[in-house]
Design a protein around this motif. Structure first.
Motif, PDB file in Angstrom:
ATOM      1  N   LEU A 199       0.827  -1.204   0.000  1.00 26.20           N
ATOM      2  CA  LEU A 199       0.000   0.000   0.000  1.00 26.20           C
ATOM      3  C   LEU A 199       0.864   1.257   0.000  1.00 26.20           C
ATOM      4  O   LEU A 199       0.609   2.208  -0.757  1.00 26.20           O
ATOM      5  CB  LEU A 199      -0.922  -0.017   1.229  1.00 26.20           C
ATOM      6  CG  LEU A 199      -1.754   1.253   1.471  1.00 26.20           C
ATOM      7  CD1 LEU A 199      -2.733   1.475   0.332  1.00 26.20           C
ATOM      8  CD2 LEU A 199      -2.495   1.156   2.802  1.00 26.20           C
ATOM      9  N   LEU A 200       1.916   1.253   0.827  1.00 22.93           N
ATOM     10  CA  LEU A 200       2.784   2.428   0.877  1.00 22.93           C
ATOM     11  C   LEU A 200       3.559   2.605  -0.422  1.00 22.93           C
ATOM     12  O   LEU A 200       3.767   3.727  -0.886  1.00 22.93           O
ATOM     13  CB  LEU A 200       3.752   2.302   2.059  1.00 22.93           C
ATOM     14  CG  LEU A 200       3.121   2.313   3.454  1.00 22.93           C
ATOM     15  CD1 LEU A 200       4.210   2.292   4.523  1.00 22.93           C
ATOM     16  CD2 LEU A 200       2.221   3.520   3.652  1.00 22.93           C
TER      17      LEU A 200
ATOM     18  N   SER B 162       2.554   1.737  -3.338  1.00 22.64           N
ATOM     19  CA  SER B 162       1.600   2.259  -4.320  1.00 22.64           C
ATOM     20  C   SER B 162       1.352   3.743  -4.105  1.00 22.64           C
ATOM     21  O   SER B 162       1.308   4.528  -5.068  1.00 22.64           O
ATOM     22  CB  SER B 162       0.284   1.471  -4.211  1.00 22.64           C
ATOM     23  OG  SER B 162      -0.699   2.031  -5.047  1.00 22.64           O
ATOM     24  N   ASP B 163       1.231   4.134  -2.825  1.00 21.04           N
ATOM     25  CA  ASP B 163       0.956   5.547  -2.565  1.00 21.04           C
ATOM     26  C   ASP B 163       2.179   6.414  -2.799  1.00 21.04           C
ATOM     27  O   ASP B 163       2.054   7.593  -3.109  1.00 21.04           O
ATOM     28  CB  ASP B 163       0.440   5.728  -1.133  1.00 21.04           C
ATOM     29  CG  ASP B 163      -0.612   6.830  -1.051  1.00 21.04           C
ATOM     30  OD1 ASP B 163      -1.523   6.855  -1.902  1.00 21.04           O
ATOM     31  OD2 ASP B 163      -0.498   7.685  -0.137  1.00 21.04           O
TER      32      ASP B 163
ATOM     33  N   ARG C   1       1.962   7.406  -6.181  1.00 21.91           N
ATOM     34  CA  ARG C   1       0.987   8.486  -6.307  1.00 21.91           C
ATOM     35  C   ARG C   1       1.579   9.838  -5.879  1.00 21.91           C
ATOM     36  O   ARG C   1       1.190  10.881  -6.398  1.00 21.91           O
ATOM     37  CB  ARG C   1      -0.248   8.175  -5.450  1.00 21.91           C
ATOM     38  CG  ARG C   1      -1.110   7.043  -5.994  1.00 21.91           C
ATOM     39  CD  ARG C   1      -2.278   6.761  -5.063  1.00 21.91           C
ATOM     40  NE  ARG C   1      -3.193   5.801  -5.632  1.00 21.91           N
ATOM     41  CZ  ARG C   1      -4.187   6.107  -6.461  1.00 21.91           C
ATOM     42  NH1 ARG C   1      -4.388   7.374  -6.802  1.00 21.91           N
ATOM     43  NH2 ARG C   1      -4.973   5.173  -6.942  1.00 21.91           N
TER      44      ARG C   1
ATOM     45  N   THR D 226      -1.098  12.449  -6.625  1.00 23.15           N
ATOM     46  CA  THR D 226      -2.403  11.993  -6.124  1.00 23.15           C
ATOM     47  C   THR D 226      -2.277  11.087  -4.894  1.00 23.15           C
ATOM     48  O   THR D 226      -2.972  10.065  -4.808  1.00 23.15           O
ATOM     49  CB  THR D 226      -3.147  11.226  -7.232  1.00 23.15           C
ATOM     50  OG1 THR D 226      -2.328  10.099  -7.638  1.00 23.15           O
ATOM     51  CG2 THR D 226      -3.466  12.119  -8.416  1.00 23.15           C
ATOM     52  N   PRO D 227      -1.418  11.395  -3.934  1.00 24.69           N
ATOM     53  CA  PRO D 227      -1.316  10.520  -2.756  1.00 24.69           C
ATOM     54  C   PRO D 227      -2.590  10.551  -1.922  1.00 24.69           C
ATOM     55  O   PRO D 227      -3.306  11.568  -1.890  1.00 24.69           O
ATOM     56  CB  PRO D 227      -0.135  11.112  -1.990  1.00 24.69           C
ATOM     57  CG  PRO D 227      -0.119  12.553  -2.378  1.00 24.69           C
ATOM     58  CD  PRO D 227      -0.549  12.586  -3.818  1.00 24.69           C
ATOM     59  N   ARG D 228      -2.893   9.443  -1.238  1.00 24.00           N
ATOM     60  CA  ARG D 228      -4.113   9.342  -0.442  1.00 24.00           C
ATOM     61  C   ARG D 228      -3.843   9.339   1.058  1.00 24.00           C
ATOM     62  O   ARG D 228      -4.652   9.830   1.833  1.00 24.00           O
ATOM     63  CB  ARG D 228      -4.861   8.058  -0.823  1.00 24.00           C
ATOM     64  CG  ARG D 228      -5.323   8.032  -2.276  1.00 24.00           C
ATOM     65  CD  ARG D 228      -5.947   6.691  -2.619  1.00 24.00           C
ATOM     66  NE  ARG D 228      -6.440   6.660  -3.993  1.00 24.00           N
ATOM     67  CZ  ARG D 228      -6.985   5.587  -4.574  1.00 24.00           C
ATOM     68  NH1 ARG D 228      -7.081   4.457  -3.885  1.00 24.00           N
ATOM     69  NH2 ARG D 228      -7.407   5.641  -5.816  1.00 24.00           N
ATOM     70  N   ILE D 229      -2.730   8.762   1.480  1.00 19.65           N
ATOM     71  CA  ILE D 229      -2.414   8.644   2.909  1.00 19.65           C
ATOM     72  C   ILE D 229      -1.924  10.009   3.418  1.00 19.65           C
ATOM     73  O   ILE D 229      -1.077  10.644   2.779  1.00 19.65           O
ATOM     74  CB  ILE D 229      -1.351   7.567   3.121  1.00 19.65           C
ATOM     75  CG1 ILE D 229      -1.877   6.207   2.647  1.00 19.65           C
ATOM     76  CG2 ILE D 229      -0.930   7.479   4.588  1.00 19.65           C
ATOM     77  CD1 ILE D 229      -0.827   5.119   2.579  1.00 19.65           C
TER      78      ILE D 229
ATOM     79  N   MET E   6       1.742  10.715   3.447  1.00 20.91           N
ATOM     80  CA  MET E   6       2.254  10.782   2.081  1.00 20.91           C
ATOM     81  C   MET E   6       1.910  12.135   1.450  1.00 20.91           C
ATOM     82  O   MET E   6       2.719  12.712   0.710  1.00 20.91           O
ATOM     83  CB  MET E   6       1.666   9.645   1.245  1.00 20.91           C
ATOM     84  CG  MET E   6       2.191   8.271   1.619  1.00 20.91           C
ATOM     85  SD  MET E   6       3.942   8.070   1.203  1.00 20.91           S
ATOM     86  CE  MET E   6       4.095   6.296   1.247  1.00 20.91           C
ATOM     87  N   ARG E   7       0.712  12.634   1.746  1.00 17.14           N
ATOM     88  CA  ARG E   7       0.348  13.958   1.229  1.00 17.14           C
ATOM     89  C   ARG E   7       1.264  15.031   1.794  1.00 17.14           C
ATOM     90  O   ARG E   7       1.640  15.978   1.099  1.00 17.14           O
ATOM     91  CB  ARG E   7      -1.113  14.270   1.554  1.00 17.14           C
ATOM     92  CG  ARG E   7      -2.117  13.428   0.777  1.00 17.14           C
ATOM     93  CD  ARG E   7      -3.488  14.085   0.729  1.00 17.14           C
ATOM     94  NE  ARG E   7      -4.071  14.211   2.061  1.00 17.14           N
ATOM     95  CZ  ARG E   7      -4.859  13.297   2.618  1.00 17.14           C
ATOM     96  NH1 ARG E   7      -5.145  12.173   1.945  1.00 17.14           N
ATOM     97  NH2 ARG E   7      -5.359  13.472   3.826  1.00 17.14           N
TER      98      ARG E   7
END
Length: 588
Positions: A83-84, A86-87, A90, A95-98, A101-102
């Motif tokens: 998951l990390l 993948s993000d 992003r 387009t990060p979600r976590i 990460m943003r």
């Protein structure tokens, strides 16, 4: 620049701590960033501009989040790392979600961070899921290249200084910080099923990884920890020119990370290099002092390995040489350090003989100690051997005498007993006369002729006193040192009842003890004739050590019943008085 500890904890966990999460759930941003307060260094100093602090905290948040996923999360950690990863992709797509990460995304784009740098941290945590031991130090450094070094490179990107030459220096610093953290957390790592101390080092020091589960470290394990910390300090020093190559804010920040590492290494000293018994944490005042010094004078600092080795030996002497330490303190620094090194090696040998290992294992470890005497040089791994190498260079210390000490210890391990007093004297010459001759060399005397004979005699006197003092304790351990001829002469068997007390008539034991005490007195009379042959400080040291044991013998012969009840010793104040009188008498 800083290796992010895998298991750091804040002083106080928030109510919604990510220590208890459902499978697949990630920690809250505030919980992660709060951990920065528990690091060995200041992650983002307040003296830095706000935007720089934001970038540094974003780097920290990303690295700590990855560590959480690979080391602390409940549930399938591989999936969390997927998951990390993948993000992280992003992040570069915008387009990060976590949330963490943003927060990391602006740092990545503003500082021009290549994707492969943060990606190595995820690779390291994937490795942690499968690799739990490292055979060699080179293997461990390869792990650090993924688990620690990328953080330093990220910091250099924040300051726009991530060129190859500086990155090489940064890698040394980061790997050193990681090794220090591993040394702090050996017990916690072991409980988690991981050992970051190289297996080759464990073997070299005669340690087993199961020792990490204990409540206190053996002298062998403490020596191993000293070596790992010493190696980390050498790496910090090798990377320290990075501070001088930087300027302004980057120098200030990087100096803080190096300062945290040096302060952490120093924190092992008061802990006696025993992270099992003592939580090793650097003092903030020490970090600040190192930080200021490095910021103002960033040139490579003095890396005195020999000095640190002597400090290690002196601490062992203070802690464990309850009688000898009073005399050792009276010596000038060079001789005091040298005698501490002699004691530290002798203590290692004694601890092997008195330990709980099997006979076969003890003999193997004693042979290893014997073999190590061929490796006495200033680049040795063991701090005691480093100190002994310097002592031998400065003074005529006959290190070959240690072989006799090991001979005597091997006799103990095999359970040897003695038929005659002459046989016992031979044993005493091995285990104590050898120390007398080693001490004579430390005092600066050539270990030959009359002086050597008298030093040997004094050692025999001290050992005979030890044997009487420990009569009950030794018997409970299955050892009888007094000659069988003498036991028969006085009608004594030294058998024990169910309570562990002697069954012989106390009057007969008293006669036996007084008889042996008179023999010891004759050895003292011969041994103390050494004193006029020594310089006044060495005389004072020798007189203090012998005086404490001589006074102990006097008490035992006056009241032999003492040795039938417990292990006899002098109170601390009385030892201090003997030492003070020795110094006053020898300098008057």
């Amino acid at each position: 620049m800083a290796a992010i500890p895998d298991r750091a904890r804040p002083a106080r966990q928030p109510a919604r701590s990510f220590e208890v999460v459902l499978p697949g759930q990630l920690p809250e941003t505030g919980d992660v960033l709060a951990l920065a307060q528990s690091e060995n260094f200041t992650v983002a100093a307040r003296v830095l501009p706000y935007r720089i602090r934001q970038h540094l905290m974003a780097v920290y948040g990303f690295a700590r989040l990855v560590d959480y996923a690979g080391d602390e999360a409940c549930g399938p950690r591989e999936r969390l790392l997927d998951l990390l990863e993948s993000d992280l992709a992003r992040v570069y797509d915008g387009t990060p979600r976590i949330p963490l990460m943003r927060a990391f995304a602006p740092t990545v784009h503003e500082c021009g961070i290549p994707r492969e740098v943060p990606a190595r941290l995820i690779i390291a945590n994937r490795r942690d899921q499968h690799v739990r031991r490292y055979e060699t130090f080179e293997d461990l450094l390869d792990y650090c290249a993924y688990a620690a070094n990328p953080v330093g490179e990220l910091v250099l990107h924040v300051f726009g200084r991530a060129d190859p030459e500086l990155t090489v220096l940064s890698d040394r610093i980061c790997s050193a910080l990681q090794i220090l953290e591993h040394s702090q957390d050996v017990a916690e790592d072991y409980r988690r099923g991981r050992v970051y101390v190289p297996a080759e080092d464990l073997r070299d020091f005669g340690c087993d990884e199961s020792e990490f589960a204990g409540g206190t470290a053996s002298n062998e394990l403490r020596a191993l920890v000293w070596f790992e910390v010493d190696r980390a300090v050498s790496m910090l020093r090798a990377g320290q020119p990075l501070v001088a190559r930087l300027s302004g804010l980057s120098r200030l920040a990087v100096a803080g990370y190096v300062a945290g590492g040096l302060a952490t290494a120093r924190a092992f000293r008061p802990a006696g290099y025993d992270p099992l018994a003592v939580g090793v944490r650097p003092r903030r005042a020490r970090i600040l002092g190192e930080w200021v010094r490095l910021s103002l004078a960033p040139a490579r600092g003095r890396d005195d390995r020999t000095r640190r080795a002597y400090e290690y030996c002196e601490r062992i002497t203070r802690e464990q040489a309850r009688n000898f330490s009073y005399g050792i303190r009276l010596l000038p620094p060079t001789k005091r350090r040298a005698l501490s090194a002699v004691y530290a090696f002798a203590r290692l040998v004694d601890d092997i003989g008195d330990g709980t290992a099997s006979t076969e294992d003890k003999l193997v470890r004693l042979q290893r100690a014997r073999d190590s005497l061929r490796n006495v040089h200033q680049d040795a791994k063991d701090p005691v051997l480093v100190a002994l190498a310097d002592a031998r260079r400065r003074l005529p210390v006959p290190l070959e005498a240690f072989h006799e000490l090991i001979d005597g210890c091997e006799a103990d391990v095999r359970g040897n007993s003695y038929e005659t007093f002459e046989e016992l004297v031979h044993y005493c010459r091995c285990v104590a006369g050898s120390i007398g001759r080693l001490s004579l060399g430390v005092f600066g005397q050539r270990v030959t002729g009359v002086a050597a004979e008298r030093a040997d005699a004094l050692g025999v006197a001290l050992q005979l006193t030890n044997i009487l003092r420990d009569l009950l304790e030794d018997r409970r351990s299955g050892r009888i040192y007094l000659p069988r001829q003498d036991l028969r002469r006085f009608g004594v068997r030294l058998d024990l009842d169910r309570r562990g007390e002697f069954t012989d008539e106390e009057s007969r034991i008293a006669e036996l003890v007084r008889f042996q005490g008179q023999r010891a007195e004759r050895w003292y009379a011969e041994g103390l004739r050494l004193l006029p042959m020594l310089d006044h400080r060495s005389r004072a040291c020798c007189a203090a050590m012998a005086g404490i044991y001589h006074e102990l013998l006097r008490r035992i012969t006056e009241d032999p019943g003492l040795v039938t009840r417990s292990r006899t010793s002098l109170p601390g104040w009385q030892k201090a008085v003997v030492a003070a009188r020795s110094l006053a008498g020898m300098t008057s």
